[in-house]
Scaffold this active site. Structure first.
Site, PDB file in Angstrom:
ATOM      1  N   GLY A  11      66.620   3.367  45.236  1.00  0.00           N
ATOM      2  CA  GLY A  11      67.601   4.445  45.283  1.00  0.00           C
ATOM      3  C   GLY A  11      66.981   5.742  45.774  1.00  0.00           C
ATOM      4  O   GLY A  11      67.406   6.836  45.396  1.00  0.00           O
ATOM      5  N   ARG A  14      68.789   9.308  47.933  1.00  0.00           N
ATOM      6  CA  ARG A  14      69.657  10.409  47.531  1.00  0.00           C
ATOM      7  C   ARG A  14      69.364  10.831  46.097  1.00  0.00           C
ATOM      8  O   ARG A  14      68.710  10.117  45.345  1.00  0.00           O
ATOM      9  CB  ARG A  14      71.136  10.019  47.676  1.00  0.00           C
ATOM     10  CG  ARG A  14      71.576   8.853  46.825  1.00  0.00           C
ATOM     11  CD  ARG A  14      72.834   8.153  47.354  1.00  0.00           C
ATOM     12  NE  ARG A  14      73.867   9.092  47.726  1.00  0.00           N
ATOM     13  CZ  ARG A  14      75.039   9.216  47.090  1.00  0.00           C
ATOM     14  NH1 ARG A  14      75.298   8.471  46.037  1.00  0.00           N
ATOM     15  NH2 ARG A  14      75.938  10.073  47.512  1.00  0.00           N
ATOM     16  N   VAL A  63      69.301  -4.457  44.323  1.00  0.00           N
ATOM     17  CA  VAL A  63      68.226  -4.715  43.362  1.00  0.00           C
ATOM     18  C   VAL A  63      68.626  -5.708  42.275  1.00  0.00           C
ATOM     19  O   VAL A  63      67.758  -6.187  41.527  1.00  0.00           O
ATOM     20  CB  VAL A  63      67.723  -3.411  42.707  1.00  0.00           C
ATOM     21  CG1 VAL A  63      67.123  -2.490  43.755  1.00  0.00           C
ATOM     22  CG2 VAL A  63      68.828  -2.720  41.923  1.00  0.00           C
ATOM     23  N   ASN A  89      64.519   3.650  40.102  1.00  0.00           N
ATOM     24  CA  ASN A  89      65.487   4.741  39.999  1.00  0.00           C
ATOM     25  C   ASN A  89      66.920   4.304  40.303  1.00  0.00           C
ATOM     26  O   ASN A  89      67.863   4.949  39.840  1.00  0.00           O
ATOM     27  CB  ASN A  89      65.080   5.864  40.955  1.00  0.00           C
ATOM     28  CG  ASN A  89      66.174   6.884  41.149  1.00  0.00           C
ATOM     29  OD1 ASN A  89      66.443   7.706  40.279  1.00  0.00           O
ATOM     30  ND2 ASN A  89      66.839   6.827  42.304  1.00  0.00           N
ATOM     31  N   SER A 141      67.883   7.231  30.542  1.00  0.00           N
ATOM     32  CA  SER A 141      68.814   8.356  30.451  1.00  0.00           C
ATOM     33  C   SER A 141      68.906   8.796  28.999  1.00  0.00           C
ATOM     34  O   SER A 141      68.670   7.996  28.077  1.00  0.00           O
ATOM     35  CB  SER A 141      70.198   7.935  30.949  1.00  0.00           C
ATOM     36  OG  SER A 141      71.185   8.875  30.580  1.00  0.00           O
ATOM     37  N   TYR A 154      76.872   1.731  30.356  1.00  0.00           N
ATOM     38  CA  TYR A 154      75.791   2.596  30.837  1.00  0.00           C
ATOM     39  C   TYR A 154      74.777   2.854  29.719  1.00  0.00           C
ATOM     40  O   TYR A 154      73.557   2.734  29.926  1.00  0.00           O
ATOM     41  CB  TYR A 154      76.372   3.911  31.346  1.00  0.00           C
ATOM     42  CG  TYR A 154      75.350   4.813  31.997  1.00  0.00           C
ATOM     43  CD1 TYR A 154      74.877   4.543  33.284  1.00  0.00           C
ATOM     44  CD2 TYR A 154      74.845   5.923  31.333  1.00  0.00           C
ATOM     45  CE1 TYR A 154      73.932   5.359  33.886  1.00  0.00           C
ATOM     46  CE2 TYR A 154      73.902   6.744  31.931  1.00  0.00           C
ATOM     47  CZ  TYR A 154      73.451   6.467  33.204  1.00  0.00           C
ATOM     48  OH  TYR A 154      72.516   7.275  33.800  1.00  0.00           O
ATOM     49  N   ALA A 156      74.168   1.037  27.084  1.00  0.00           N
ATOM     50  CA  ALA A 156      73.454  -0.199  26.766  1.00  0.00           C
ATOM     51  C   ALA A 156      72.397  -0.513  27.822  1.00  0.00           C
ATOM     52  O   ALA A 156      71.280  -0.936  27.503  1.00  0.00           O
ATOM     53  CB  ALA A 156      74.439  -1.356  26.639  1.00  0.00           C
ATOM     54  N   LYS A 158      70.784   1.579  29.760  1.00  0.00           N
ATOM     55  CA  LYS A 158      69.673   2.522  29.706  1.00  0.00           C
ATOM     56  C   LYS A 158      68.849   2.348  28.430  1.00  0.00           C
ATOM     57  O   LYS A 158      67.621   2.555  28.442  1.00  0.00           O
ATOM     58  CB  LYS A 158      70.189   3.947  29.832  1.00  0.00           C
ATOM     59  CG  LYS A 158      70.771   4.256  31.212  1.00  0.00           C
ATOM     60  CD  LYS A 158      69.754   4.021  32.319  1.00  0.00           C
ATOM     61  CE  LYS A 158      70.244   4.474  33.670  1.00  0.00           C
ATOM     62  NZ  LYS A 158      69.225   4.298  34.742  1.00  0.00           N
TER      63      LYS A 158
END
Length: 243
Positions: A11, A14, A63, A89, A141, A154, A156, A158
């Site tokens: 990633g 950007r 990925v 990332n 995060s 999200y 879970a 992270k």
């Protein structure tokens, strides 16, 4: 050390990934960017890194797909001759409540954020074991520590990255490979803004975090100076969570 260190940034075309790619290039590393979409952005970042005097190449891959990851990591190794640093990332997010979340989106977010981190790490380990040196840096995060406000999938994914980081740190330490995670709070990138979320400056340092804040942490963990740090979650959040 003979030759420049080589870093892969997933990633890296950007947002936070772009910032990390530039920061590592500034630390005299050659950069392989893995991107999923937006080839034009990836090409622009490659041009930027080459203008800095670094060797840089972009590779398109999902990925979450083992065959694409294996092919891409092999290509990076063949092109650059080594892989010293991996920054996991690449990430995906969608805002949802527990009741409204459908299985397809649950699977996709887990596949990219958690499975993708695992697959890319698994693929680079042989290169790092051969050299008896490596730095794996996983982007988690604050949502993985507190739950956050994006969604259960999200949070879970992270939180899972944190567990994966700690397991791999224990397993890979004897091979000269460190594994750490960076846990940012909300940074105003396209990913967050597309969810309609605006980071708040209501935290002890009284400002919103930037991609450069995250990139600086990644550059340190990727450096030779961080060789005695492993299995850690570095919170880069301006003091909004002490965990």
């Amino acid at each position: 050390m003979e030759g420049n260190r080589v870093a892969i940034v997933t990633g890296g075309n950007r947002g936070i990934g772009h910032g990390i790619s530039v920061r590592l290039a500034g630390a005299n590393m050659d950069i392989a960017i893995i991107y999923y979409r937006r080839k034009e952005e990836a090409d622009r970042v490659v041009d930027e890194l080459r203008e800095m005097g670094r060797k840089a190449t972009a590779y398109q891959a999902d990925v979450s797909r083992p065959d694409e990851v294996a092919h891409t990591i092999t290509a990076v190794g063949n092109t650059f001759g080594r892989i010293d640093v991996l920054v996991n990332n690449a990430g995906l997010a969608s805002k949802s409540s527990t009741l409204d979340l459908d299985e397809e989106m649950w699977d996709r977010v887990i596949d990219v954020n958690l499975k993708g981190t695992y697959l890319c790490s698994q693929a680079v380990i042989p290169f790092m074991q051969y050299a008896a040196y490596g730095r794996i840096i996983n982007l988690t995060s604050i949502a993985g520590q507190t739950g956050g406000g994006i969604g259960p999938h999200y949070a879970a994914s992270k939180a899972g990255v944190i567990g994966l980081t700690r397991f791999m740190a224990t397993e890979l330490g004897p091979h000269g490979i460190t594994v750490n995670a960076i846990s940012p709070s909300g940074v105003p990138t396209d990913l967050l803004l597309d969810l309609g979320m605006q980071p708040s400056a209501q935290r002890p340092v009284r400002r919103v975090g930037t991609t450069d804040d995250i990139a600086a942490a990644a550059a340190y963990l990727a450096s030779e100076s961080a060789g005695y740090i492993t299995g850690q979650v570095l919170s880069v959040n301006g003091g909004s969570y002490f965990g």
